[in-house]
Write an enzyme that holds these catalytic residues in place. Structure first.
Site, mmCIF file in Angstrom:
data_model
loop_
_atom_site.group_PDB
_atom_site.id
_atom_site.type_symbol
_atom_site.label_atom_id
_atom_site.label_comp_id
_atom_site.label_asym_id
_atom_site.label_seq_id
_atom_site.Cartn_x
_atom_site.Cartn_y
_atom_site.Cartn_z
ATOM 1 C CG HIS A 289 43.065 37.735 42.726
ATOM 2 N ND1 HIS A 289 42.987 38.058 41.392
ATOM 3 C CD2 HIS A 289 44.203 38.296 43.185
ATOM 4 C CE1 HIS A 289 44.053 38.788 41.058
ATOM 5 N NE2 HIS A 289 44.804 38.943 42.125
ATOM 6 C CG LEU A 290 36.461 38.047 46.472
ATOM 7 C CD1 LEU A 290 35.175 38.829 46.725
ATOM 8 C CD2 LEU A 290 36.817 37.214 47.707
ATOM 9 N NE ARG A 291 41.532 32.842 41.905
ATOM 10 C CZ ARG A 291 42.600 33.501 41.481
ATOM 11 N NH1 ARG A 291 42.492 34.529 40.680
ATOM 12 N NH2 ARG A 291 43.803 33.120 41.834
ATOM 13 C CG ASN B 208 42.705 37.913 37.677
ATOM 14 O OD1 ASN B 208 41.942 38.157 38.606
ATOM 15 N ND2 ASN B 208 43.835 37.252 37.847
ATOM 16 C CE LYS C 298 46.193 44.598 38.439
ATOM 17 N NZ LYS C 298 45.990 43.313 39.099
ATOM 18 C CG HIS D 282 50.660 42.493 37.478
ATOM 19 N ND1 HIS D 282 50.241 41.433 38.250
ATOM 20 C CD2 HIS D 282 51.965 42.244 37.187
ATOM 21 C CE1 HIS D 282 51.243 40.589 38.407
ATOM 22 N NE2 HIS D 282 52.294 41.044 37.766
ATOM 23 C CG HIS E 36 50.841 42.883 43.249
ATOM 24 N ND1 HIS E 36 51.669 43.254 42.217
ATOM 25 C CD2 HIS E 36 49.779 42.284 42.679
ATOM 26 C CE1 HIS E 36 51.117 42.888 41.084
ATOM 27 N NE2 HIS E 36 49.979 42.307 41.328
ATOM 28 C CG ASP F 239 48.065 39.547 44.579
ATOM 29 O OD1 ASP F 239 47.010 39.286 43.955
ATOM 30 O OD2 ASP F 239 49.207 39.346 44.102
ATOM 31 C CG HIS G 79 45.698 29.371 42.114
ATOM 32 N ND1 HIS G 79 45.261 29.572 40.823
ATOM 33 C CD2 HIS G 79 46.424 30.467 42.437
ATOM 34 C CE1 HIS G 79 45.723 30.745 40.375
ATOM 35 N NE2 HIS G 79 46.424 31.308 41.342
ATOM 36 C CB ALA H 11 51.524 32.850 40.067
HETATM 37 C C1 NCD Z 1 47.084 36.367 40.840
HETATM 38 C C2 NCD Z 1 45.980 35.361 40.497
HETATM 39 O O1 NCD Z 1 46.152 34.163 40.769
HETATM 40 O O2 NCD Z 1 44.939 35.777 39.997
HETATM 41 N N1 NCD Z 1 48.302 35.643 41.076
HETATM 42 C C3 NCD Z 1 49.386 36.100 41.762
HETATM 43 O O3 NCD Z 1 50.398 35.399 41.795
HETATM 44 N N2 NCD Z 1 49.381 37.233 42.395
HETATM 45 C C4 NCD Z 1 47.205 37.368 39.743
HETATM 46 C C5 NCD Z 1 48.048 38.562 40.084
HETATM 47 O O4 NCD Z 1 47.656 39.422 40.875
HETATM 48 O O5 NCD Z 1 49.159 38.644 39.556
HETATM 49 ZN ZN ZN Z 2 46.476 40.073 42.149
#
Ligand code: NCD
Ligand code: ZN
Length: 336
Positions: A14-16, A40, A95, A134, A168, A240, A244, A256
């Site tokens: 996740h690179l946002r 996402n 995904k 997922h 994951h 993964d 945050h 999460a």
């Molecule tokens: C991920 C996220 O923050 O985008 N969070 C996580 O707990 N793994 C989303 C995901 O891969 O479930």
């Molecule tokens: Zn993820």
């Protein structure tokens, strides 16, 4: 003794976007050759335009590092074959999220009706686009992944030409499913190789270890370790790493996600060394992914690590990494 890793890959990242991307993009792209980029965002990546412009923003944030972002779309059952064919050159995988199961997944799939999913999944099979999933139901939190195995099996049986990546994985049930179906593969994170639910909630609550799927039991961790450490050809590293901001983690309603990108190679090296499996790390970190994702080109990069203390920063900008403030045993000493 030094350890050399060739072209490390992170097959779930996740690179946002925006400021967060500018912080975490350089951290992954410095030491990894490429990564599967999760879609996402808010809103999720569902169009060709959004995918291409996100890729451009990633490359800009990676500041000239040798790094290929392997782009993904957020699965919709309404993608047509024409649409997928038109985007195929830009796209590495799609995904699929069950609706509402994790961060920014509200627009995901509700119910797994094979007839509803068939047009898109048939098109993906024909075009050889892998499906990343997922895999969690909305059942009891500790049982969600094990309950989802029957859905993996249903999809693997109905779409035998589709490569399905169980993302994951955290349970022995998912590990068992791997060897039952030719077209099932898996990614495994660093944190799920290290921790169990005890580390998250057995003592004082550790928000920085809270993620989806939640870490499970010791026997599940054992099953994951076994296949990772033996270099099982159907498993690949996918961090993964999910950053945050600190306030979103250290709050009531903790987000999460575990942020591991800057420490992943150092800690994997320690784990594989400790288990006398360092000769298998290259498979887990790169070669298996190269074989499974036959549609990727991988830039050459050499990462050399040595047994030398690495002090993990308390924070990277506003993001607290796993092992924040601790001393790791291995350091990256050279990247070429
Ligand atoms: C991920 C996220 O923050 O985008 N969070 C996580 O707990 N793994 C989303 C995901 O891969 O479930
Ligand atoms: Zn993820």
């Amino acid at each position: 003794m030094s350890i050399t890793l060739n072209s490390p890959l992170d097959m779930h990242l996740h690179l946002r976007d925006e400021e967060m991307l500018s912080v975490v993009g350089p951290l992954s792209s410095e030491s990894f050759s490429g990564a599967i980029i999760m879609p996402n965002l808010v809103p999720p990546i569902t169009t060709k335009e959004a995918l291409i412009s996100y890729k451009e923003r990633i490359l800009k944030a990676c500041k000239g590092n040798t790094f290929t972002p392997y782009m993904t779309l957020f699965f919709k059952p309404t993608y047509s074959k024409e649409f997928l064919a038109s985007i195929k050159d830009e796209l590495t995988a799609i995904k699929l999220y069950p609706a509402g199961i994790t961060t920014n997944s509200q627009g995901g799939v509700s119910g797994f009706d094979v007839d509803e999913l068939r047009p898109t999944l048939d098109a993906m099979s024909e075009l050889e686009i892998p499906l990343c999933i997922h895999g969690e139901t909305n059942g009891f939190v500790m049982d969600r992944e094990a309950e989802f195995v029957s859905i993996y099996e249903m999809l693997a049986t109905n779409f035998p030409k589709l490569k399905i990546i169980m993302e994951h994985i955290t349970t022995k049930e998912s590990v068992e499913a791997l060897d039952k179906f030719d077209n099932l593969y898996a990614t495994i994170t660093l944190h799920h190789l290290l921790i169990t639910l005890d580390d998250v909630a057995g003592g004082m609550l550790q928000p920085h270890l809270f993620c989806k799927p939640i870490a499970k039991r010791p026997e599940d961790r054992e099953a994951l370790r076994k296949v990772a450490l033996e270099g099982h050809p159907k498993v690949m590293f996918g961090s993964d790493s999910a950053p945050h901001p600190q306030h979103a983690k250290e709050s009531c309603g903790c987000a999460a996600g575990v942020f591991t990108a800057p420490i992943a190679l150092q800690v994997l090296t320690e784990l594989f060394m400790e288990h006398s499996s360092i000769d298998k790390l290259q498979s887990f970190i790169s070669s298996n992914a190269r074989n499974i994702y036959s549609n990727i080109e991988i830039p050459t990069k050499t990462v050399i690590l040595e047994e030398k203390n690495f002090e993990v920063p308390g924070k990277y900008a506003d993001v607290v990494p796993m092992f924040s403030g601790e001393t790791l045993k291995y350091s990256i000493i050279k990247i070429t």
